[in-house]
Motif scaffolding. Structure first.
Motif, PDB file in Angstrom:
ATOM      1  N   GLN A  91       0.834  -1.207   0.000  1.00 20.61           N
ATOM      2  CA  GLN A  91       0.000   0.000   0.000  1.00 20.61           C
ATOM      3  C   GLN A  91       0.869   1.258   0.000  1.00 20.61           C
ATOM      4  O   GLN A  91       0.637   2.181  -0.782  1.00 20.61           O
ATOM      5  N   ASP A  95       1.061   4.004  -2.976  1.00 14.54           N
ATOM      6  CA  ASP A  95       0.683   5.413  -2.726  1.00 14.54           C
ATOM      7  C   ASP A  95       1.819   6.354  -3.112  1.00 14.54           C
ATOM      8  O   ASP A  95       1.612   7.374  -3.755  1.00 14.54           O
ATOM      9  N   GLU A  99       1.743   9.022  -6.197  1.00 14.95           N
ATOM     10  CA  GLU A  99       1.851  10.454  -5.913  1.00 14.95           C
ATOM     11  C   GLU A  99       2.876  11.137  -6.816  1.00 14.95           C
ATOM     12  O   GLU A  99       2.583  12.148  -7.432  1.00 14.95           O
ATOM     13  N   SER A 111      -2.671  15.163  -1.812  1.00 14.15           N
ATOM     14  CA  SER A 111      -2.837  15.612  -0.422  1.00 14.15           C
ATOM     15  C   SER A 111      -3.829  16.775  -0.333  1.00 14.15           C
ATOM     16  O   SER A 111      -4.279  17.140   0.738  1.00 14.15           O
ATOM     17  N   LYS A 116      -9.439  10.300  -2.870  1.00 18.76           N
ATOM     18  CA  LYS A 116      -8.136   9.998  -3.458  1.00 18.76           C
ATOM     19  C   LYS A 116      -8.274   9.328  -4.829  1.00 18.76           C
ATOM     20  O   LYS A 116      -8.923   8.296  -4.964  1.00 18.76           O
ATOM     21  N   ARG A 118      -6.030   7.751  -6.396  1.00 18.95           N
ATOM     22  CA  ARG A 118      -5.355   6.446  -6.373  1.00 18.95           C
ATOM     23  C   ARG A 118      -6.327   5.317  -5.976  1.00 18.95           C
ATOM     24  O   ARG A 118      -6.235   4.206  -6.477  1.00 18.95           O
ATOM     25  N   ASP A 119      -7.296   5.619  -5.087  1.00 16.60           N
ATOM     26  CA  ASP A 119      -8.241   4.586  -4.650  1.00 16.60           C
ATOM     27  C   ASP A 119      -9.107   4.077  -5.807  1.00 16.60           C
ATOM     28  O   ASP A 119      -9.643   2.980  -5.740  1.00 16.60           O
ATOM     29  N   HIS A 203       2.037   2.486 -11.148  1.00 18.77           N
ATOM     30  CA  HIS A 203       2.104   2.266  -9.693  1.00 18.77           C
ATOM     31  C   HIS A 203       1.736   0.847  -9.277  1.00 18.77           C
ATOM     32  O   HIS A 203       2.310   0.307  -8.341  1.00 18.77           O
ATOM     33  N   SER A 207       4.891  -1.302  -7.479  1.00 16.08           N
ATOM     34  CA  SER A 207       4.707  -1.521  -6.026  1.00 16.08           C
ATOM     35  C   SER A 207       4.690  -3.018  -5.731  1.00 16.08           C
ATOM     36  O   SER A 207       5.224  -3.465  -4.709  1.00 16.08           O
TER      37      SER A 207
END
Ligand code: HEM
Length: 391
Positions: A91, A95, A99, A111, A116, A118-119, A203, A207
């Protein structure tokens, strides 16, 4: 559907992209990624899309720009995670990468908003190869809902940019300029879909790769020791503790690159790739009829004991003296042929940067979590570690 676990056939299929075979993915993935997404383009328009992505991830861009951005974000990320009792690595790295890539592509600062972006990509791995049944409760529905919101955010950014002169000099400015050219192959919807795809591709995969690398290294102290030795020597020669990795240092990280290859071989982040047969073709005595699908399975080759002895063991030394930067018929973690991953160099740069700062400045303890396959790699409960600064 023809399932191929034969390296020569896999290679042939990739080499014949656009002639005898073409990229084909499920209806659910097309609906999620957009009908005009890069994977649905063939021939000249596909080539054109690949060139556009180079504006973000070409070796020159990586050297001039992304190395520094990745390095700083990684150092900041690790420093902040070391203050926490534990961190879900999958996670947290997703993230972090999202970002800095979203900022680089379109100046997006997560931010500043509570919803978000990303969600929106959260259910992708479950929905990518799912039955395309769009009713609440299904993975497919969750993916489409995520797409709806993400596309709105990206379109809003495009709309704001159109009102001002290009001044951000980022990927969205570049795409809008391209859309504005009279004879361009690109329209605004395609550009929005490209941004949506690149945010996902950058991402979700990296990740997973970083998380798997840490998982493997935790269980293989001798590989960790060798990796630490290489990276500590590089850091010592650099002198200043705070300055980032240089391009030459990155290029000199041989054992680190062996570790990266071994990680993606064993992790099989993209275990299968899909193609469609354009014309009837005979290969090794088998007929591949036009219109059929081919499922190329790099994972079957990566785990074949004839090609990789003791294939389930994590052994970076098996790459010693081998070509580390180009794929082959026996190593297709990043695909092959004309569709070879457009972000492979960027992915490796991010992994190397992460490993460098992690092993030179931190120790860690695995606390819990694991991975499974759908067949895509997922981490149902994350992978939790406790990170401690080295004294
Ligand atoms: C460890 C990380 C990654 C892995 C394992 C991976 C794997 C792959 C694979 C196997 C393909 C080929 C798909 C096919 O032939 O059907 C592919 C294509 C692609 N990847 Fe990656 N990828 C990674 C990271 C990235 C990153 C960081 C980016 C972002 C720039 C990216 C962007 C793309 C794009 C745009 C394509 C489509 C290329 C085309 O159709 O010409 N990937 N990736």
């Amino acid at each position: 559907m023809i399932v191929s676990i034969d390296p020569e056939i896999n290679n042939y299929v990739f080499q014949q992209e656009g002639k005898l075979f073409q990229c084909w993915y499920t209806e659910s993935s097309s609906k999620f990624l957009g009908q005009q997404n890069m994977m649905n383009h063939q021939g000249i328009s596909h080539k054109y899309f690949r060139n556009l992505t180079l504006n973000l991830a070409s070796p020159e861009k990586l050297k001039e720009n992304m190395l520094h951005i990745t390095d700083k974000a990684t150092q900041d990320g690790l420093r902040s995670w070391a203050l926490l009792p534990s961190v879900d690595l999958k996670q947290a790295t997703a993230d972090m990468i999202f970002e800095y890539v979203a900022k680089e592509i379109m100046g997006y600062d997560g931010s500043l908003t509570s919803n978000k972006l990303r969600d929106c990509y959260g259910d992708f791995m479950r929905g990518f190869v799912s039955f395309p049944l769009n009713i609440p409760g299904t993975a497919f529905h969750a993916c489409l809902e995520g797409r709806k919101y993400a596309i709105k955010v990206i379109k809003d950014i495009f709309n704001v940019r159109k009102l001002s002169k290009p001044q951000h000099h980022d990927f969205v400015d570049f795409l809008l300029e391209e859309v504005g050219k009279g004879d361009s192959l690109l329209n605004e919807d395609m550009a929005v879909d490209l941004v949506f795809l690149l945010l996902l591709a950058s991402h979700e995969t990296v990740s997973s790769a970083i998380t798997m690398a840490i998982n493997f290294l935790t269980d293989n102290p001798s590989a960790l020791e060798e990796l630490t030795k290489e990276n500590e020597a590089i850091a010592r020669n650099r002198g200043s503790e705070c300055s980032g990795i240089t391009w030459n240092e990155y290029k000199s990280m041989t054992f680190t690159h062996m570790t990266i290859n071994e990680t993606v071989r064993l992790a099989n982040i993209a275990p299968v790739l899909f193609r469609k047969v354009i014309k009837d073709v005979e290969i090794k005595g088998y007929t591949f009829p036009a219109g059929w699908q081919v499922m190329v399975c790099p994972a079957a080759i990566h785990l074949d004991p004839l090609r990789y002895p003791d294939p389930l063991s994590f052994n970076p030394w098996r790459w010693e003296g081998k070509e580390l930067h180009v794929g082959s018929k026996n190593f297709m973690a990043f695909g092959g042929g004309a569709r070879l991953c457009a972000g492979a160099d960027f992915a490796k740069l991010q992994m190397a940067t992460f490993l460098h700062h992690l092993v030179t400045k931190y120790r860690w303890k695995k606390i819990g979590g694991d991975f499974s396959r759908l067949p895509g790699l997922i981490f149902p409960n994350g992978l939790h570690i406790q990170l401690m600064e080295k004294q």
